[in-house]
Design an enzyme around this catalytic site. Structure first.
Site, PDB file in Angstrom:
ATOM      1  CG  ASP A  83      -0.260  -0.183   2.528  1.00 12.61           C
ATOM      2  OD1 ASP A  83       0.771  -0.906   2.568  1.00 12.61           O
ATOM      3  OD2 ASP A  83      -0.709   0.399   3.532  1.00 12.61           O
ATOM      4  CD  GLU A 141       3.227  -0.912   7.735  1.00 17.00           C
ATOM      5  OE1 GLU A 141       3.312  -0.976   8.988  1.00 17.00           O
ATOM      6  OE2 GLU A 141       3.362   0.156   7.105  1.00 17.00           O
TER       7      GLU A 141
END
Lengths: 402, 401
Positions: A83, A141
């Protein structure tokens, strides 16, 4: 040719592809838990190598197995996060983010492309190792509850398809404070647990000239901010690093109006799960008692974040030796201190042996020095080939010694 | 003296309708502090129509006017009204609702001004019934620092003018929505507080909440300052002296994990003694700056000095109270508590004998109960005739006394 040289040769061979993957991912960043295009890209790459990825784990997560000889004997996991962050990129580079307002400012593009490179090499080396590699490409994350915790819920750390459950897991993270070419390790605790604290102080608002008719929320909030410092200085054992910071206070009265409510926001970080829980209890007790003792009350919400990240000591010390063999002794640093930042790889580290190491990406000569989570963060791309080769090598060494 | 009372009451009744018209005109055309141009013009025209000669443009939009009795040089008593309105959008549904959207006479200055116009008219018809001079003061900007009163004083309204001596005493009234219409409140001695605004900016060094060793935390430092400054009241102030220090606003615009560079705090300090007030300012500043410095930060400690405290001269106030009892009936005159709000009439009270009393305007039966400075504030208009008559009566008594 020995295995180490073979790994180096393959890392070099694939370096252009890895670089091109990295630049594609960097130019097409996606926010946490929305990594749909990224996941598709990763899955297609894995398929093109000849692997069979399992997709849509925890939404956008992916795993893939690379089986050597006796694949059911043992498993090592390798993890990357996918991400990006809600930041507007300010770098003027050909691979600049094309998704305005979203940016890979934490290097997850590097982690993902590097793990794709490692997958290519390990796939080429199937005949040279016994056991299985489990590649984990995880979402989110950067966002609570953390993609790692969801991947674990979806059983990525369990045995499946007749393969053994992973006994150890590796992950790397780009480090703009380390020169490109070098890597850093720290056995034991390395990153802090992180919990967000939201306190709403409730009193009785009113005119500032009539203190006897108000319950002063501003003063109560101030007392709470001051007195909670003793959680760190008086409650937690001094050998456990801990920090309690409040960064936001909203008290929206005026010079002569006391508001009925004041909101405080902060973060609590430490390195011990037991004391973390006790500190939460103490924060609630002390804040409540302070507010109630002054005639008001408060609501406290503690948003539990990631636990502290613990690098398994033996595993990490072994891995430092693997790294020294691969890069040379002078290229491997022992990180001197814990870092008070936090990372959801920590969840894996509370289940199995984990080793989270840092990949140097700084290059002062090229003026690549900006910190993570800044709009000018970038890496010296020479780090990518090193990242690919090193994780491959350490995975091979670890699988062999298990 | 007693023989004048029926005359005052008669004239107050006679002009009640006009006073009401004045009040409604001013209420419908409110102007902000120091912008009372139309109001001042209206007041001046009304005074001229009574045959008086106002002195205009005192402190820009203020006016004074003399009403001379026999022996005008013997003695002067001043009567004061304020003319400005507030930046509030009126929520009353009345025929005289503000036509100046966003501005409202929500503190009754329309009542004070129209009432003093009524008093001017009554007294200008009684000039052969008293000795001395009445000086009427219509002042601007009561609601805004530095206060119209302080500017009027600077322009000499408390000094001798032509053959008339400097006023020895001054009388002012204020509407009071907590007192029923028909009642009047007095308090001798300390009445309203001084009020100073305090603006503190704590300057530290922001950064990541997880790296306390690299930051200077202005959130924690400002909290320490707010907690510690309470001891100015509890440990430095004479316990007999009413004082209050309140902070109503804190701006720390970081996040859970970001410490900001700067935190801003705003508050108010109120008390009743000018020497202590000055001392408290010094102590607060020293304590705030000292704490910030001790914790590695700096702070800008800015005190916007507001109005002083308002003290009602005891002997004057006693005389006025007795006169009010004669005019209103003893049962309609009440004692007031200390009032920690501030009022720029306080400036006059620091210079000459002053009496600031309250005019009841409440009527629960009619639902007239809202506080001053609220969008639904209004008065029972019966208070207008009482206000104009009573102030005339008090002025006559004071000139005689």
């Amino acid at each position: 040719m020995n295995l180490k040289d073979k790994v180096k040769e393959l890392a070099q061979k694939y370096s252009n592809e890895v670089l091109s993957d990295r630049r594609y991912l960097h130019a097409h960043p996606e926010l946490s838990f929305q990594e749909h295009n990224t996941a598709k890209f990763v899955a297609n790459k894995l398929k093109s190598i000849g692997l069979t990825p399992i997709e849509n784990i925890a939404g956008t997560g992916i795993t893939a197995l690379i089986e050597g000889k006796k694949p059911e004997s043992k498993t090592v996991a390798l993890r990357a996060d996918m991400d990006a962050l809600p930041i507007v990129e300010q770098n003027d580079v050909p691979y600049k983010s094309t998704n305005e307002g979203v940016m890979h400012a934490c290097g997850h593009d590097v982690h993902t492309s590097s793990l794709l490179g490692t997958a290519r090499i390990l796939n080429d080396l199937r005949g040279h190792f016994e056991g299985t590699f489990k590649l984990i490409f995880q979402p989110g994350e950067e966002m609570s509850p953390g993609g790692a915790s969801l991947m674990i819920k979806e059983n990525v750390l369990k045995a499946n398809l007749n393969k053994a459950a992973p006994r150890s897991i590796y992950a790397q993270h780009v480090a703009p404070f380390i020169e490109v070419g070098k890597v850093g390790f720290k056995p034991g605790p390395v990153l802090a647990s992180c919990d967000d604290i939201y306190i709403t102080v409730k009193g009785a608002g009113g005119h500032a000239g009539t203190p006897h008719e108000v319950v002063d929320t501003i003063l109560i909030a101030s007392q709470i901010v001051v007195s909670l410092q003793q959680i760190v200085s008086r409650n937690i054992p001094p050998h456990i690093p801990a920090v309690l910071s409040f960064g936001k206070i909203v008290g929206e009265g005026s010079t002569n109006i006391i508001p009925a409510e004041v909101k405080i926001e902060g973060t609590f970080r430490t390195f011990d799960e037991e004391w973390r829980k006790k500190a939460h209890e103490n924060i609630v007790r002390l804040a409540k008692a302070t507010a109630q003792g002054m005639g008001g009350d408060c609501e406290i919400e503690i948003e539990i974040g990631y636990p502290y990240l613990n690098n398994a000591i033996d595993f990490t010390e072994r891995s430092m030796v693997y790294a020294q063999e691969f890069l040379g002794k002078d290229k491997v640093e022992l990180l001197p201190n814990v870092i008070m930042g936090s990372e959801d790889f920590a969840f894996y580290s509370h289940h199995i042996d984990a080793c989270f190491y840092t990949l140097g990406v700084k290059n002062e000569a090229k003026n690549i020095t900006d910190g993570l989570h800044t709009p000018r963060f970038d890496i010296d791309e020479g780090a990518v080939e090193i990242g690919v080769g090193l994780m491959t090598w350490m995975g091979l060494c670890e699988l062999k010694q298990l | 003296m007693e023989e004048l009372k029926p005359r005052v009451k008669e004239l107050a009744k006679k002009y009640a309708e006009d006073i009401l018209t004045d009040r409604r005109h001013i209420h419908a055309n409110p102007e902000l502090s120091f912008e009372e141009y139309k109001t001042a013009e209206y007041v001046a025209n009304r005074l001229k129509s009574f045959g008086l000669t106002p002195q205009e443009k005192v402190a820009n939009t203020g006016l004074t006017v003399l009403i001379e009795g026999k022996n005008p040089e013997s003695k002067t008593v001043a009567l004061r009204a304020d003319m400005d309105a507030l930046p509030i959008t009126e929520a009353n549904d009345v025929p005289y609702k503000s036509t100046n959207e966003g501005v409202m006479h929500a503190c009754g200055h329309d009542v004070h001004t129209s009432s003093l116009l009524g008093t001017a008219r009554i007294l200008s018809e009684m000039t052969d019934s008293f000795e001395g001079t009445l000086k009427l003061i219509f002042q601007p900007g009561e609601e805004k620092i530095p206060g119209g009163a302080s500017l009027m004083i600077k322009d000499g309204v408390l000094k001798a003018l032509k053959h008339t001596p400097a006023p020895k005493s001054i009388i002012g009234q204020h509407v009071m929505p907590f007192l029923p219409v028909g009642t009047i409140g007095f308090r001798e001695g300390l009445y309203m507080a001084s009020a100073d605004e305090i603006y503190i900016t704590v300057k530290g060094k922001g950064g990541h909440g997880a790296m306390p060793e690299k930051i200077i935390d202005p959130v924690l430092i400002s909290s320490h300052i707010m907690v510690a400054l309470q001891q100015i009241i509890s440990r430095n102030c004479d316990p007999k002296m009413p004082s209050v220090l309140s902070f109503g606003k804190v701006e720390a615009k970081g996040a859970t994990n970001i410490i900001p560079d700067v935190v801003k705090i705003a508050g108010t300090f109120r008390t009743y003694d000018e020497a202590w007030r000055a001392e408290a300012h010094k102590r607060m500043k020293k304590m705030g700056e000292g704490i910030a410095e001790a914790m590695g930060a700096t702070c800008d400690f800015d005190i916007h000095v507001g109005y002083p405290h308002l003290k009602n001269h005891p002997a004057l106030t006693q005389r006025m109270r007795q006169a009010a009892e004669t005019y209103m009936g003893k049962e309609n005159v009440v004692n007031l508590d200390l009032w920690m709000a501030a009022e720029d009439f306080a400036y006059y009270s620091q210079e000459v004998d002053a009496c600031f009393y309250r005019l009841g305007t409440r009527n629960e039966a009619k639902g007239i109960v809202s506080s001053v400075h609220t969008p639904t504030f209004d008065i029972d208009e019966d208070a207008l005739e009482i206000g104009a008559g009573l102030m005339s009566w008090l002025a006559l008594n004071e000139l005689k006394g």
